[in-house]
Design a protein around this motif. Sequence first.
Motif, PDB file in Angstrom:
ATOM      1  N   LEU A   1       0.841  -1.199   0.000  1.00  0.00           N
ATOM      2  CA  LEU A   1       0.000   0.000   0.000  1.00  0.00           C
ATOM      3  C   LEU A   1       0.883   1.259   0.000  1.00  0.00           C
ATOM      4  CD1 LEU A   1      -2.702   1.197  -0.096  1.00  0.00           C
ATOM      5  CD2 LEU A   1      -3.116   0.545   2.244  1.00  0.00           C
ATOM      6  N   ALA A   2       1.965   1.201   0.770  1.00  0.00           N
ATOM      7  CA  ALA A   2       2.905   2.331   0.781  1.00  0.00           C
ATOM      8  C   ALA A   2       3.516   2.501  -0.604  1.00  0.00           C
ATOM      9  CB  ALA A   2       3.998   2.087   1.823  1.00  0.00           C
ATOM     10  N   ALA A   3       3.895   1.384  -1.219  1.00  0.00           N
ATOM     11  CA  ALA A   3       4.496   1.448  -2.561  1.00  0.00           C
ATOM     12  C   ALA A   3       3.485   2.000  -3.566  1.00  0.00           C
ATOM     13  CB  ALA A   3       4.984   0.059  -2.976  1.00  0.00           C
ATOM     14  N   ALA A   4       2.227   1.577  -3.430  1.00  0.00           N
ATOM     15  CA  ALA A   4       1.182   2.061  -4.345  1.00  0.00           C
ATOM     16  C   ALA A   4       0.990   3.568  -4.199  1.00  0.00           C
ATOM     17  CB  ALA A   4      -0.136   1.316  -4.095  1.00  0.00           C
ATOM     18  N   LYS A   5       1.255   4.090  -3.005  1.00  0.00           N
ATOM     19  CA  LYS A   5       1.140   5.540  -2.789  1.00  0.00           C
ATOM     20  C   LYS A   5       2.431   6.271  -3.144  1.00  0.00           C
ATOM     21  CE  LYS A   5      -1.123   7.076   0.910  1.00  0.00           C
ATOM     22  NZ  LYS A   5      -1.610   7.238   2.303  1.00  0.00           N
ATOM     23  N   GLY A   6       3.403   5.507  -3.631  1.00  0.00           N
ATOM     24  CA  GLY A   6       4.660   6.120  -4.052  1.00  0.00           C
ATOM     25  C   GLY A   6       5.581   6.489  -2.897  1.00  0.00           C
ATOM     26  N   LEU A   7       5.408   5.852  -1.755  1.00  0.00           N
ATOM     27  CA  LEU A   7       6.214   6.202  -0.580  1.00  0.00           C
ATOM     28  C   LEU A   7       7.467   5.327  -0.482  1.00  0.00           C
ATOM     29  CD1 LEU A   7       3.175   6.499   1.864  1.00  0.00           C
ATOM     30  CD2 LEU A   7       4.466   8.377   0.802  1.00  0.00           C
ATOM     31  N   ASP A   8       8.431   5.837   0.262  1.00  0.00           N
ATOM     32  CA  ASP A   8       9.678   5.102   0.477  1.00  0.00           C
ATOM     33  C   ASP A   8       9.446   4.101   1.614  1.00  0.00           C
ATOM     34  OD1 ASP A   8      12.161   4.190   1.274  1.00  0.00           O
ATOM     35  OD2 ASP A   8      13.140   6.146   1.106  1.00  0.00           O
ATOM     36  N   VAL A   9       9.339   2.809   1.275  1.00  0.00           N
ATOM     37  CA  VAL A   9       8.981   1.841   2.311  1.00  0.00           C
ATOM     38  C   VAL A   9      10.133   1.548   3.266  1.00  0.00           C
ATOM     39  CG1 VAL A   9       7.194   0.730   0.917  1.00  0.00           C
ATOM     40  CG2 VAL A   9       9.488  -0.201   0.902  1.00  0.00           C
ATOM     41  N   ASP A  10      11.338   1.779   2.838  1.00  0.00           N
ATOM     42  CA  ASP A  10      12.468   1.492   3.733  1.00  0.00           C
ATOM     43  C   ASP A  10      12.736   2.616   4.728  1.00  0.00           C
ATOM     44  OD1 ASP A  10      12.986  -0.995   2.702  1.00  0.00           O
ATOM     45  OD2 ASP A  10      14.416  -0.267   1.206  1.00  0.00           O
ATOM     46  N   GLN A  11      12.365   3.824   4.345  1.00  0.00           N
ATOM     47  CA  GLN A  11      12.663   4.997   5.178  1.00  0.00           C
ATOM     48  C   GLN A  11      11.416   5.842   5.396  1.00  0.00           C
ATOM     49  OE1 GLN A  11      15.408   6.120   6.621  1.00  0.00           O
ATOM     50  NE2 GLN A  11      16.865   4.597   5.902  1.00  0.00           N
TER      51      GLN A  11
END
Length: 368
Positions: A347-357
Amino acid sequence: EKGGWSSFMAKEISEEPDAIANTLLGRVVDGDVVLPELDPIQAALDDVDRIIIVACGTAAYSGILGKYALEKWAGVPTEVELSHEFRYRDPVLTSRTLVISISQSGETMDTLMAVKYAGERGANTLSICNTQGATIARESDAALFTHAGPEVAVASTKAFVAQVTALYLVALKLGIARGTLEPGVVAGHLEQLLALPGKLSQVLETGSQIRELARGMSDTRSVLFLGRNVGYPIALEGALKLKELAYIHAEGFAAGELKHGPIALIEPGQRVFVVVPSPRDSDSLHRKVVSNIQEIRARGAFVIAIAEEGDVAVLPYADDVLRIPLAGPMFEPLLAVAPLQIFAMELAAAKGLDVDQPRNLAKSVTVE
Ligand code: F6R
């Protein structure tokens, strides 16, 4: 390095089966649990009358599963407390109290201070850490290391399953020593533990189903997570992951609390994940959670159930079902957590967010 993975988090989730296998390695021998790391506190373990688990965040949720195992298998009264609450409220500690700290980094200041406080007040201390040479391990009377390997992504994933594995080993060891577990029961539990890595690999193969689900929910503003018994800490962890990674309001509840308040939140379209207990463990708990699902569904909730393979009772009510293999009630949380971790990551990736940081967060919180 990330290898071929899109993020460290994706890589670390893929390493969860190994994190469990490596934490078990050399510690289950001929039907026994072998933990020489506990030798320095052996006398204290023989005499322990109470255990307090201290930790923060994800590590504290692994502690709840540790509590259930320690009470169920070893019969030792156990509490879980957030490290930063523990030492500010005059907790009762004696020489018969064992304080178990859990920390991936082994450097979390709140947990370190709780361990020091416990030691100064005469309790015995055992730390469960994932980092060799960590300060918390050095400050404890004994240290048991999880072997999840270095965790780089800020959100904790593989360390969680390794922590639960280590806690289960301690609980089984205490149960054997105290005679609270029949040898046949020990054998069954050890068999379930050793089978977990293979079953978890199967769960990870369902990643694309979870990605699809997450992509369809990228505009969601609030997600609730319900669980009961050993599913409760999994619900809490699912909510924490979603907050930290996708910046979506999320809350985890014990399913039994629903009618004591949270059900008021249910309105049409509200997304709710439900960790469904094994029908084989307790028929009545399973039935109660299925009836919770019916109640929220009747109010328009969109329900995603995480349920054992073959559990057909959820089918008429759930909008989506994520399946986990049968593993025995105490072990299924170790399989149920990965779908929620993957969901938050996707879901974070779908929102274009940095999942590691994720924003505002640090991997190791070395200030109080
Ligand atoms: C959640 C997360 C944090 C940590 C917590 C404790 O994804 O990473 O909640 O679990 O800060 O950290 P350790 O285990 O290093 O003490």
